[in-house]
Design a protein around this motif. Sequence first.
Motif, PDB file in Angstrom:
ATOM      1  N   MET A   1      -5.052   1.859   3.325  1.00 16.23           N
ATOM      2  CA  MET A   1      -3.680   1.469   3.093  1.00 16.23           C
ATOM      3  C   MET A   1      -2.763   2.590   3.546  1.00 16.23           C
ATOM      4  N   ALA A   2      -1.977   2.315   4.556  1.00 15.65           N
ATOM      5  CA  ALA A   2      -1.034   3.294   5.082  1.00 15.65           C
ATOM      6  C   ALA A   2       0.128   2.536   5.712  1.00 15.65           C
ATOM      7  N   PRO A   3       1.339   2.963   5.441  1.00 15.32           N
ATOM      8  CA  PRO A   3       2.469   2.297   6.079  1.00 15.32           C
ATOM      9  C   PRO A   3       2.326   2.318   7.593  1.00 15.32           C
ATOM     10  N   ARG A   4       2.727   1.259   8.234  1.00 11.51           N
ATOM     11  CA  ARG A   4       2.593   1.162   9.686  1.00 11.51           C
ATOM     12  C   ARG A   4       3.665   1.979  10.422  1.00 11.51           C
ATOM     13  N   ASP A   5       4.519   2.682   9.675  1.00 10.87           N
ATOM     14  CA  ASP A   5       5.571   3.452  10.334  1.00 10.87           C
ATOM     15  C   ASP A   5       5.131   4.867  10.688  1.00 10.87           C
ATOM     16  N   GLY A   6       3.843   5.185  10.466  1.00  5.73           N
ATOM     17  CA  GLY A   6       3.319   6.484  10.884  1.00  5.73           C
ATOM     18  C   GLY A   6       3.374   7.551   9.813  1.00  5.73           C
ATOM     19  N   THR A   7       3.845   7.248   8.609  1.00  6.88           N
ATOM     20  CA  THR A   7       3.856   8.226   7.536  1.00  6.88           C
ATOM     21  C   THR A   7       2.426   8.473   7.065  1.00  6.88           C
ATOM     22  N   PRO A   8       2.170   9.559   6.305  1.00  4.43           N
ATOM     23  CA  PRO A   8       0.793   9.921   5.957  1.00  4.43           C
ATOM     24  C   PRO A   8       0.009   8.772   5.325  1.00  4.43           C
ATOM     25  N   ALA A   9      -1.273   8.721   5.658  1.00  5.99           N
ATOM     26  CA  ALA A   9      -2.138   7.622   5.222  1.00  5.99           C
ATOM     27  C   ALA A   9      -2.606   7.803   3.794  1.00  5.99           C
ATOM     28  N   GLY A  10      -2.968   6.707   3.188  1.00  2.00           N
ATOM     29  CA  GLY A  10      -3.471   6.767   1.831  1.00  2.00           C
ATOM     30  C   GLY A  10      -4.980   6.836   1.744  1.00  2.00           C
ATOM     31  N   GLY A  11      -5.701   6.622   2.836  1.00  2.07           N
ATOM     32  CA  GLY A  11      -7.154   6.671   2.826  1.00  2.07           C
ATOM     33  C   GLY A  11      -7.773   5.416   2.233  1.00  2.07           C
ATOM     34  N   PHE A  12      -9.073   5.532   1.868  1.00  3.69           N
ATOM     35  CA  PHE A  12      -9.817   4.387   1.355  1.00  3.69           C
ATOM     36  C   PHE A  12      -9.402   4.024  -0.063  1.00  3.69           C
ATOM     37  N   HIS A  13      -9.312   2.715  -0.307  1.00  2.31           N
ATOM     38  CA  HIS A  13      -9.132   2.181  -1.650  1.00  2.31           C
ATOM     39  C   HIS A  13     -10.141   1.054  -1.799  1.00  2.31           C
ATOM     40  N   GLU A  14     -10.983   1.119  -2.837  1.00  2.00           N
ATOM     41  CA  GLU A  14     -11.962   0.057  -3.036  1.00  2.00           C
ATOM     42  C   GLU A  14     -11.279  -1.160  -3.643  1.00  2.00           C
ATOM     43  N   VAL A  15     -11.592  -2.299  -3.070  1.00  2.00           N
ATOM     44  CA  VAL A  15     -10.993  -3.559  -3.500  1.00  2.00           C
ATOM     45  C   VAL A  15     -12.112  -4.591  -3.623  1.00  2.00           C
ATOM     46  N   ASP A  16     -12.118  -5.356  -4.718  1.00  2.00           N
ATOM     47  CA  ASP A  16     -13.081  -6.439  -4.841  1.00  2.00           C
ATOM     48  C   ASP A  16     -12.831  -7.434  -3.708  1.00  2.00           C
ATOM     49  N   VAL A  17     -13.900  -7.870  -3.060  1.00  2.00           N
ATOM     50  CA  VAL A  17     -13.734  -8.754  -1.901  1.00  2.00           C
ATOM     51  C   VAL A  17     -12.986 -10.035  -2.270  1.00  2.00           C
ATOM     52  N   TYR A  18     -13.104 -10.454  -3.530  1.00  2.00           N
ATOM     53  CA  TYR A  18     -12.424 -11.673  -3.940  1.00  2.00           C
ATOM     54  C   TYR A  18     -10.925 -11.460  -4.166  1.00  2.00           C
ATOM     55  N   ASP A  19     -10.487 -10.212  -4.014  1.00  2.00           N
ATOM     56  CA  ASP A  19      -9.062  -9.890  -3.993  1.00  2.00           C
ATOM     57  C   ASP A  19      -8.607  -9.632  -2.569  1.00  2.00           C
ATOM     58  N   LEU A  20      -9.258 -10.290  -1.609  1.00  2.00           N
ATOM     59  CA  LEU A  20      -8.951 -10.063  -0.202  1.00  2.00           C
ATOM     60  C   LEU A  20      -7.461 -10.219   0.124  1.00  2.00           C
ATOM     61  N   PRO A  21      -6.762 -11.213  -0.420  1.00  2.00           N
ATOM     62  CA  PRO A  21      -5.324 -11.308  -0.100  1.00  2.00           C
ATOM     63  C   PRO A  21      -4.575 -10.024  -0.426  1.00  2.00           C
ATOM     64  N   LYS A  22      -4.968  -9.341  -1.526  1.00  2.00           N
ATOM     65  CA  LYS A  22      -4.319  -8.078  -1.872  1.00  2.00           C
ATOM     66  C   LYS A  22      -4.665  -7.010  -0.841  1.00  2.00           C
ATOM     67  N   ALA A  23      -5.907  -7.029  -0.342  1.00  2.84           N
ATOM     68  CA  ALA A  23      -6.331  -6.048   0.654  1.00  2.84           C
ATOM     69  C   ALA A  23      -5.599  -6.235   1.974  1.00  2.84           C
ATOM     70  N   CYS A  24      -5.169  -7.451   2.241  1.00  2.00           N
ATOM     71  CA  CYS A  24      -4.454  -7.741   3.499  1.00  2.00           C
ATOM     72  C   CYS A  24      -2.952  -7.591   3.343  1.00  2.00           C
ATOM     73  N   ALA A  25      -2.536  -6.844   2.335  1.00  2.00           N
ATOM     74  CA  ALA A  25      -1.113  -6.648   2.087  1.00  2.00           C
ATOM     75  C   ALA A  25      -0.463  -5.877   3.227  1.00  2.00           C
ATOM     76  N   ALA A  26       0.868  -5.829   3.195  1.00  2.00           N
ATOM     77  CA  ALA A  26       1.626  -5.259   4.313  1.00  2.00           C
ATOM     78  C   ALA A  26       1.344  -3.784   4.532  1.00  2.00           C
ATOM     79  N   ASP A  27       0.932  -3.039   3.482  1.00  2.00           N
ATOM     80  CA  ASP A  27       0.700  -1.606   3.654  1.00  2.00           C
ATOM     81  C   ASP A  27      -0.740  -1.282   4.031  1.00  2.00           C
ATOM     82  N   THR A  28      -1.545  -2.282   4.339  1.00  2.00           N
ATOM     83  CA  THR A  28      -2.930  -2.074   4.760  1.00  2.00           C
ATOM     84  C   THR A  28      -3.009  -2.095   6.279  1.00  2.00           C
ATOM     85  N   THR A  29      -3.596  -1.042   6.835  1.00  2.00           N
ATOM     86  CA  THR A  29      -3.767  -0.993   8.288  1.00  2.00           C
ATOM     87  C   THR A  29      -5.175  -1.373   8.709  1.00  2.00           C
ATOM     88  N   GLY A  30      -6.157  -1.189   7.806  1.00  2.00           N
ATOM     89  CA  GLY A  30      -7.535  -1.476   8.184  1.00  2.00           C
ATOM     90  C   GLY A  30      -8.397  -1.819   6.990  1.00  2.00           C
TER      91      GLY A  30
END
Length: 205
Positions: free
Chosen positions: A8-37
């Motif tokens: 999760m890192a803003p797409r504007d190039g500001t410092p990244a947040g690194g890995f965050h573990e997310v339950d796969v069944y919360d995939l919509p949350k993982a695909c939020a706007a601040d997620t790059t990968g």
Amino acid sequence: MTVLKAVMAPRDGTPAGGFHEVDVYDLPKACAADTTGIYLTGDVDQEYLAEQRPLLDAFVTGGGRVLVNGHVQRVFLQGLTRWRKLEFRTPRDLVLTRVTDHPVWAGTDPLAFLYNTGTPGPVPFAELERIGVAGFYGRGYYLDLPAGARIVHTLGPTAAPIDYDYPLGAGRVLVHGGNDLLQFAGADRGTARLAPQIVRWLEGR
């Protein structure tokens, strides 16, 4: 609990947040706007992901990146192909050859991934050949790759593709047909850089 790892890192190039573990069944949350990968572990629920394919396709085509580990048997993202088991008899059949340089594996020796051993600390390659077990990195391959795919590594004399990436819309997909790549990041192997390079790739850098 089956998890995925979201970068999760803003797409504007500001410092990244690194890995965050997310339950796969919360995939919509993982695909939020601040997620790059998104890093998908090898034991992820592919049946569920197949149901969420429109969400994943939209995430990548919109500029996101996904790293897929393991044996794909359900096509849950446009361009994926199904994993096939490699027939092998000796470690020579599983030797990794780098076909294309890739930032995830930059500065690593493909031979460093061939053997696993329970011996602690760094072990000379000649000793690994004597006591190590080959095949943990991967024992299968992918064919029928999508348009624009780049093969990163192949296995053995048959040159069976095990690692590849491809563009999808404004994003990119990286596929590793074996055990989770993060398991192979370690100082003893000389591959400690693998983990931060995975994060940087998922950040889009």
